[in-house]
Design a protein around this motif. Sequence first.
Motif, PDB file in Angstrom:
ATOM      1  N   LEU A 297      25.471  63.293  82.889  1.00 23.20           N
ATOM      2  CA  LEU A 297      25.618  61.946  83.427  1.00 23.20           C
ATOM      3  C   LEU A 297      24.291  61.196  83.408  1.00 23.20           C
ATOM      4  CD1 LEU A 297      27.877  62.487  86.578  1.00 23.20           C
ATOM      5  CD2 LEU A 297      28.521  61.325  84.460  1.00 23.20           C
ATOM      6  N   ASP A 298      24.373  59.921  83.126  1.00 23.94           N
ATOM      7  CA  ASP A 298      23.220  59.018  83.216  1.00 23.94           C
ATOM      8  C   ASP A 298      23.754  57.724  83.833  1.00 23.94           C
ATOM      9  OD1 ASP A 298      20.946  57.503  82.967  1.00 23.94           O
ATOM     10  OD2 ASP A 298      21.089  57.266  80.794  1.00 23.94           O
ATOM     11  N   GLN A 299      23.900  57.723  85.158  1.00 28.12           N
ATOM     12  CA  GLN A 299      24.601  56.629  85.820  1.00 28.12           C
ATOM     13  C   GLN A 299      23.873  55.291  85.720  1.00 28.12           C
ATOM     14  OE1 GLN A 299      26.762  57.859  89.620  1.00 28.12           O
ATOM     15  NE2 GLN A 299      25.272  59.511  89.432  1.00 28.12           N
ATOM     16  N   ASP A 300      22.538  55.327  85.616  1.00 26.24           N
ATOM     17  CA  ASP A 300      21.825  54.050  85.551  1.00 26.24           C
ATOM     18  C   ASP A 300      21.490  53.631  84.116  1.00 26.24           C
ATOM     19  OD1 ASP A 300      19.812  55.844  84.958  1.00 26.24           O
ATOM     20  OD2 ASP A 300      18.652  55.472  86.774  1.00 26.24           O
ATOM     21  N   GLY A 301      21.891  54.448  83.129  1.00 30.92           N
ATOM     22  CA  GLY A 301      21.743  54.071  81.742  1.00 30.92           C
ATOM     23  C   GLY A 301      20.317  53.953  81.252  1.00 30.92           C
ATOM     24  N   ASP A 302      19.395  54.709  81.861  1.00 34.41           N
ATOM     25  CA  ASP A 302      17.985  54.592  81.462  1.00 34.41           C
ATOM     26  C   ASP A 302      17.560  55.626  80.424  1.00 34.41           C
ATOM     27  OD1 ASP A 302      17.946  56.901  82.967  1.00 34.41           O
ATOM     28  OD2 ASP A 302      16.554  56.168  84.487  1.00 34.41           O
ATOM     29  N   GLY A 303      18.500  56.442  79.960  1.00 32.44           N
ATOM     30  CA  GLY A 303      18.170  57.447  78.966  1.00 32.44           C
ATOM     31  C   GLY A 303      17.751  58.779  79.535  1.00 32.44           C
ATOM     32  N   LEU A 304      17.681  58.891  80.872  1.00 31.89           N
ATOM     33  CA  LEU A 304      17.383  60.160  81.540  1.00 31.89           C
ATOM     34  C   LEU A 304      18.640  60.666  82.236  1.00 31.89           C
ATOM     35  CD1 LEU A 304      13.907  59.451  83.221  1.00 31.89           C
ATOM     36  CD2 LEU A 304      14.350  60.612  81.051  1.00 31.89           C
ATOM     37  N   THR A 310      15.207  63.431  90.003  1.00 38.10           N
ATOM     38  CA  THR A 310      15.326  64.187  91.250  1.00 38.10           C
ATOM     39  C   THR A 310      15.123  63.356  92.514  1.00 38.10           C
ATOM     40  OG1 THR A 310      13.019  64.848  90.853  1.00 38.10           O
ATOM     41  CG2 THR A 310      14.744  66.406  90.216  1.00 38.10           C
ATOM     42  N   GLY A 311      14.711  62.105  92.380  1.00 39.00           N
ATOM     43  CA  GLY A 311      14.609  61.214  93.535  1.00 39.00           C
ATOM     44  C   GLY A 311      13.523  61.546  94.524  1.00 39.00           C
ATOM     45  N   ASP A 324      14.788  57.715  90.564  1.00 39.14           N
ATOM     46  CA  ASP A 324      16.065  57.476  91.219  1.00 39.14           C
ATOM     47  C   ASP A 324      17.161  57.444  90.158  1.00 39.14           C
ATOM     48  OD1 ASP A 324      18.298  56.468  92.514  1.00 39.14           O
ATOM     49  OD2 ASP A 324      17.209  54.922  93.602  1.00 39.14           O
ATOM     50  N   PRO A 325      18.176  58.313  90.253  1.00 45.15           N
ATOM     51  CA  PRO A 325      19.223  58.337  89.224  1.00 45.15           C
ATOM     52  C   PRO A 325      20.121  57.102  89.236  1.00 45.15           C
ATOM     53  CG  PRO A 325      19.775  59.833  91.016  1.00 45.15           C
ATOM     54  CD  PRO A 325      18.370  59.368  91.259  1.00 45.15           C
ATOM     55  N   LEU A 326      19.971  56.257  90.254  1.00 42.18           N
ATOM     56  CA  LEU A 326      20.781  55.038  90.334  1.00 42.18           C
ATOM     57  C   LEU A 326      19.950  53.777  90.114  1.00 42.18           C
ATOM     58  CD1 LEU A 326      23.033  55.959  93.395  1.00 42.18           C
ATOM     59  CD2 LEU A 326      23.532  56.248  90.958  1.00 42.18           C
ATOM     60  N   ASP A 327      18.693  53.944  89.699  1.00 40.28           N
ATOM     61  CA  ASP A 327      17.805  52.802  89.448  1.00 40.28           C
ATOM     62  C   ASP A 327      17.124  53.040  88.103  1.00 40.28           C
ATOM     63  OD1 ASP A 327      15.886  50.817  89.361  1.00 40.28           O
ATOM     64  OD2 ASP A 327      15.092  51.204  91.363  1.00 40.28           O
ATOM     65  N   LEU A 335       9.285  48.618  82.724  1.00 40.58           N
ATOM     66  CA  LEU A 335       9.719  49.625  81.755  1.00 40.58           C
ATOM     67  C   LEU A 335      10.769  50.502  82.422  1.00 40.58           C
ATOM     68  CD1 LEU A 335       6.272  50.849  80.333  1.00 40.58           C
ATOM     69  CD2 LEU A 335       7.859  49.243  79.249  1.00 40.58           C
ATOM     70  N   ASN A 336      11.886  50.765  81.726  1.00 38.42           N
ATOM     71  CA  ASN A 336      12.851  51.633  82.393  1.00 38.42           C
ATOM     72  C   ASN A 336      12.360  53.077  82.379  1.00 38.42           C
ATOM     73  OD1 ASN A 336      14.006  53.220  80.219  1.00 38.42           O
ATOM     74  ND2 ASN A 336      15.260  51.470  79.618  1.00 38.42           N
ATOM     75  N   ASP A 337      12.949  53.890  83.231  1.00 36.14           N
ATOM     76  CA  ASP A 337      12.450  55.251  83.439  1.00 36.14           C
ATOM     77  C   ASP A 337      12.456  56.067  82.149  1.00 36.14           C
ATOM     78  OD1 ASP A 337      12.150  54.594  86.090  1.00 36.14           O
ATOM     79  OD2 ASP A 337      14.064  55.473  86.704  1.00 36.14           O
ATOM     80  N   GLY A 338      13.495  55.899  81.341  1.00 44.74           N
ATOM     81  CA  GLY A 338      13.564  56.631  80.087  1.00 44.74           C
ATOM     82  C   GLY A 338      12.455  56.240  79.132  1.00 44.74           C
TER      83      GLY A 338
END
Length: 400
Positions: A297-304, A310-311, A324-327, A335-338
Motif C-alpha cells: 500500500l502507498d496511501q499518500d501516493g508518494d512512491g514509498l 514509520t511515522g 507519515d504514510p498519509l502525507d 519535495l514529496n517523500d518518495g
Amino acid sequence: AANIPTNLPSDIVKISAGGTFAVALSSAGRVYAWGNSTNGVTNVPPGATSGVVDVVAGLGFVYARKTNNTIVAWGDSRNLTNLPSNNIIKIVAGRDQGLLLDSTGKVTQRGPNNSGTANVNTDSNWQSGVTDIGAAIYNHIALKNGAAIVTGIANHNARVVPTEAASNVKSVYAHGGSTLTAILSNNQIVMWGKNDTVQVVGLKNLVDAGSLPGVTVTRYATGTQNDAQLVLSQSNDPTIRKFFSTHGYWTGLLDRDGKLHAWGASWAVPNSPVPAAMASNVVAAAGGENFALALVLDQDGDGLADNVETGTDTYVSVNNTGTDPLDDDSDNDGLNDGEEVITYGTNPVSEDTDGDGVNDKAEVDYGTSPTVSTVFNRLINGSFEDGTEKPSPGGNLPTH
C-alpha cells in the motif's frame, strides 16, 4: 531479478515473477517488465501496452490477458504455439508451463509435458466445467463442481486428493514441484503433496510457532512418498487470506495484516527471514525461482510503501523513513517523500537536509546540492551571502 525500476508508475495493480525477471501491470492496462531478458521476456510488445487486465510470468514467457479476453504472449516459443484465440478468463504459470482457462471451463496447457501435465489438453475432466486453476512444475490442480482435481506425476501422492478437498472448495493453488492447496468455503486450508523440502510441514510449523494467530491444525499426516497432508481451520475472519505461486521449491502466503510468510527448501526461500518491508500492508505477492516480489500500500501516493513510512519523524533508512504514510510531503519542503528518499537522497523529515538555511526544494530548483552545505548554497533574502543576486530557476550559479 534485477532491482525494481524506480520509474514504475504509482498505480501498479498486479505483479508476477518469472525465473529471473518480473512483470507488473498498471491500472491503465500497461505491462512493464525488467530483469534478465532471455527469450526477450522484458521486451513488452505493443499489444501489451494498453487494455491489459491480467499478466503472469513463467520461467521464460509472459501471458497478458486483454479486456476482450484475448491473449498477448511473448518469450519461449514452447509456450506460444497454438494458443487459444479468445474467451480466456484466467491465466496461470507453473515454471515452464502456462495454463489458460476459457469461459466454457476448458483448460489448455502450453509448454513441455512434465510427467503428464499436458494431459489437461485431452482429459475430459479438464475440457469443461472448470472454474479455477493452479500450475506447478509436475502437477496441475483445478476446481470443478466444488472439488479439487489433479493431473501430472503420481509421485508424492500429489494426485491423491484429501477427502476434505473433495467438496466445498472455493479456490485452488499449486506450488513449486508437486504441492497443492485448496481453500474451502468454511475457510479451511487443505495442503498436500511433495513435502521433502518442507512445503507442507513448513506451513504447519508456522501455525505451531504462533505466527498465524487464529489458525489451528485439524489434521496432519505424512505418507510413504515424502508426502504429507495438512488441514488447517480458521475463523470467519481468516488469518490466511491468499497463497501465491512460485517457480521454485518454496511457498508463500499473505495474512490478514498484509504480512508475507515464506517457507520451503533452505536453498530456495528468498531472503529468509522475510524482510521488514514485506511484513505489513502487502496486498499482492509473487515468487520466482529464489526471489519474492511484494506490492504494498502507498496511501499518500508518494512512491514509498506505507510499511516503510514509520511515522517516527526520524529518518533511519529506506526501510524506516520516519515519514507519515498519509502525507506525501512530511517535512513540507515541496519535495514529496518518495522524491527525497529515492531520487535526491535527502532527509524526508527535514526541510533542509544539509542545514545551510535553504530548503531542499529550493536547492533542487536552483541546481545546488541539497545534501552538501557550501557558501554558494546559502541564500539569504533572495541573494547569496556575498550579495550576488540569485539566478532564476535553472540559471547558472555565480563563480568566484
